[in-house]
Design a protein around this motif. Structure first.
Motif, PDB file in Angstrom:
ATOM      1  N   GLU A  91      86.021  50.562  30.910  1.00 41.71           N
ATOM      2  CA  GLU A  91      84.590  50.637  30.588  1.00 41.71           C
ATOM      3  C   GLU A  91      83.870  49.383  31.038  1.00 41.71           C
ATOM      4  O   GLU A  91      82.677  49.409  31.339  1.00 41.71           O
ATOM      5  CB  GLU A  91      84.398  50.836  29.087  1.00 41.71           C
ATOM      6  CG  GLU A  91      84.654  52.256  28.650  1.00 41.71           C
ATOM      7  CD  GLU A  91      84.109  52.532  27.264  1.00 41.71           C
ATOM      8  OE1 GLU A  91      83.309  51.733  26.754  1.00 41.71           O
ATOM      9  OE2 GLU A  91      84.508  53.560  26.693  1.00 41.71           O
ATOM     10  N   ALA A  92      84.600  48.262  31.059  1.00 41.14           N
ATOM     11  CA  ALA A  92      83.999  46.988  31.457  1.00 41.14           C
ATOM     12  C   ALA A  92      85.118  45.998  31.755  1.00 41.14           C
ATOM     13  O   ALA A  92      86.257  46.218  31.349  1.00 41.14           O
ATOM     14  CB  ALA A  92      83.100  46.441  30.344  1.00 41.14           C
ATOM     15  N   SER A 112      71.992  42.779  37.988  1.00 42.20           N
ATOM     16  CA  SER A 112      72.591  43.358  39.196  1.00 42.20           C
ATOM     17  C   SER A 112      72.743  42.317  40.293  1.00 42.20           C
ATOM     18  O   SER A 112      71.835  41.524  40.514  1.00 42.20           O
ATOM     19  CB  SER A 112      71.708  44.481  39.734  1.00 42.20           C
ATOM     20  OG  SER A 112      71.689  45.544  38.822  1.00 42.20           O
ATOM     21  N   PHE A 153      76.060  43.442  35.702  1.00 45.27           N
ATOM     22  CA  PHE A 153      76.607  42.604  34.634  1.00 45.27           C
ATOM     23  C   PHE A 153      75.742  42.718  33.385  1.00 45.27           C
ATOM     24  O   PHE A 153      74.530  42.890  33.470  1.00 45.27           O
ATOM     25  CB  PHE A 153      76.671  41.142  35.087  1.00 45.27           C
ATOM     26  CG  PHE A 153      77.570  40.937  36.270  1.00 45.27           C
ATOM     27  CD1 PHE A 153      78.908  40.669  36.098  1.00 45.27           C
ATOM     28  CD2 PHE A 153      77.066  41.034  37.570  1.00 45.27           C
ATOM     29  CE1 PHE A 153      79.749  40.500  37.187  1.00 45.27           C
ATOM     30  CE2 PHE A 153      77.901  40.858  38.668  1.00 45.27           C
ATOM     31  CZ  PHE A 153      79.250  40.592  38.472  1.00 45.27           C
ATOM     32  N   GLU A 154      76.384  42.610  32.222  1.00 43.29           N
ATOM     33  CA  GLU A 154      75.682  42.730  30.948  1.00 43.29           C
ATOM     34  C   GLU A 154      74.570  41.687  30.825  1.00 43.29           C
ATOM     35  O   GLU A 154      73.456  41.997  30.430  1.00 43.29           O
ATOM     36  CB  GLU A 154      76.695  42.560  29.818  1.00 43.29           C
ATOM     37  CG  GLU A 154      76.209  42.974  28.465  1.00 43.29           C
ATOM     38  CD  GLU A 154      77.366  43.036  27.493  1.00 43.29           C
ATOM     39  OE1 GLU A 154      77.593  44.102  26.922  1.00 43.29           O
ATOM     40  OE2 GLU A 154      78.070  42.010  27.326  1.00 43.29           O
ATOM     41  N   ARG A 155      74.872  40.431  31.163  1.00 40.75           N
ATOM     42  CA  ARG A 155      73.877  39.360  31.017  1.00 40.75           C
ATOM     43  C   ARG A 155      73.195  39.032  32.340  1.00 40.75           C
ATOM     44  O   ARG A 155      71.982  38.823  32.379  1.00 40.75           O
ATOM     45  CB  ARG A 155      74.537  38.091  30.476  1.00 40.75           C
ATOM     46  CG  ARG A 155      75.015  38.197  29.058  1.00 40.75           C
ATOM     47  CD  ARG A 155      75.781  36.945  28.672  1.00 40.75           C
ATOM     48  NE  ARG A 155      74.941  35.762  28.730  1.00 40.75           N
ATOM     49  CZ  ARG A 155      74.299  35.261  27.675  1.00 40.75           C
ATOM     50  NH1 ARG A 155      74.428  35.823  26.491  1.00 40.75           N
ATOM     51  NH2 ARG A 155      73.550  34.196  27.785  1.00 40.75           N
ATOM     52  N   LEU A 176      79.888  45.680  34.069  1.00 42.93           N
ATOM     53  CA  LEU A 176      79.741  46.989  33.426  1.00 42.93           C
ATOM     54  C   LEU A 176      79.926  48.153  34.384  1.00 42.93           C
ATOM     55  O   LEU A 176      80.416  49.206  34.001  1.00 42.93           O
ATOM     56  CB  LEU A 176      78.354  47.103  32.784  1.00 42.93           C
ATOM     57  CG  LEU A 176      78.019  46.097  31.691  1.00 42.93           C
ATOM     58  CD1 LEU A 176      76.600  46.332  31.182  1.00 42.93           C
ATOM     59  CD2 LEU A 176      79.018  46.180  30.547  1.00 42.93           C
ATOM     60  N   SER A 177      79.475  47.990  35.638  1.00 44.74           N
ATOM     61  CA  SER A 177      79.563  49.104  36.580  1.00 44.74           C
ATOM     62  C   SER A 177      79.373  48.608  38.002  1.00 44.74           C
ATOM     63  O   SER A 177      78.993  47.459  38.232  1.00 44.74           O
ATOM     64  CB  SER A 177      78.507  50.169  36.247  1.00 44.74           C
ATOM     65  OG  SER A 177      77.210  49.645  36.450  1.00 44.74           O
ATOM     66  N   ASP A 223      80.222  37.055  29.739  1.00 48.73           N
ATOM     67  CA  ASP A 223      79.508  38.162  30.349  1.00 48.73           C
ATOM     68  C   ASP A 223      80.519  39.289  30.569  1.00 48.73           C
ATOM     69  O   ASP A 223      81.726  39.102  30.319  1.00 48.73           O
ATOM     70  CB  ASP A 223      78.869  37.723  31.677  1.00 48.73           C
ATOM     71  CG  ASP A 223      77.647  38.555  32.053  1.00 48.73           C
ATOM     72  OD1 ASP A 223      77.533  39.688  31.547  1.00 48.73           O
ATOM     73  OD2 ASP A 223      76.838  38.092  32.876  1.00 48.73           O
ATOM     74  N   ARG A 224      80.034  40.425  31.018  1.00 51.62           N
ATOM     75  CA  ARG A 224      80.930  41.545  31.324  1.00 51.62           C
ATOM     76  C   ARG A 224      80.423  42.273  32.556  1.00 51.62           C
ATOM     77  O   ARG A 224      79.215  42.480  32.705  1.00 51.62           O
ATOM     78  CB  ARG A 224      80.982  42.543  30.152  1.00 51.62           C
ATOM     79  CG  ARG A 224      81.558  41.961  28.876  1.00 51.62           C
ATOM     80  CD  ARG A 224      81.961  43.042  27.881  1.00 51.62           C
ATOM     81  NE  ARG A 224      80.885  43.976  27.592  1.00 51.62           N
ATOM     82  CZ  ARG A 224      81.068  45.219  27.139  1.00 51.62           C
ATOM     83  NH1 ARG A 224      82.293  45.681  26.934  1.00 51.62           N
ATOM     84  NH2 ARG A 224      80.041  46.005  26.887  1.00 51.62           N
TER      85      ARG A 224
END
Ligand SMILES: [Cu+2]
Length: 143
Positions: free
Chosen positions: A82-83, A127, A122-124, A54-55, A51-52
């Motif tokens: 960026e991540a 929130s 998170f990408e996957r 992201l913000s 996973d990543r």
């Protein structure tokens, strides 16, 4: 595809939703004045697939950025990312002197003993909102 396999595939998404794959441990920040900057620290454990992060965002700051910090001679340099990659089965610590969530333009003072809501995207996993516990200025760890 036989009927049993079809049923198994149909169940997969609901099983994936049942168990959170990302857990946030020891979320904290340091006391700071309104208008200034702060930094959020957390340990992120990922029991799911890669996973990543992201913000991040918080009502307590105009902007939240993902930052790294590296030593360059005598100077500590911060860089926006960026991540932040979260490998499957791993844990990543955001801590003083390394990765952190930069809180830019604090809209309120961060007072010792207070809590600051922070939403991580998170990408996957989507929130996740947690509360950063405010530690004294200069603290190196949550307690
Ligand atoms: Cu920073």
């Amino acid at each position: 595809m036989n009927r049993r396999l079809l049923l198994a595939v149909a169940l997969l998404p609901s099983l994936a939703m049942a168990q959170p794959t990302i857990t946030i441990e020891s979320p904290w920040t340091r006391a700071a004045g309104a208008g200034g900057q702060g930094a959020g620290f957390v340990t992120i454990r990922n029991t799911g697939a890669d996973d990543r992060l992201l913000s991040a965002s918080t009502p307590a700051a105009g902007r939240a950025e993902l930052h790294s910090m590296t030593r360059d001679g005598d100077i500590m340099r911060m860089r926006q990312l960026e991540a932040i990659a979260l490998p499957a089965g791993g844990a990543i610590s955001l801590a003083p002197g390394g990765l952190h969530i930069m809180l830019i333009g604090l809209t309120q003072p961060l007072e010792v003993g207070g809590r600051v809501p922070l939403t991580l995207v998170f990408e996957r996993a989507g929130s996740i909102t947690i509360d950063l516990a405010v530690q004294p200025a200069g603290a190196r760890a949550p307690h």
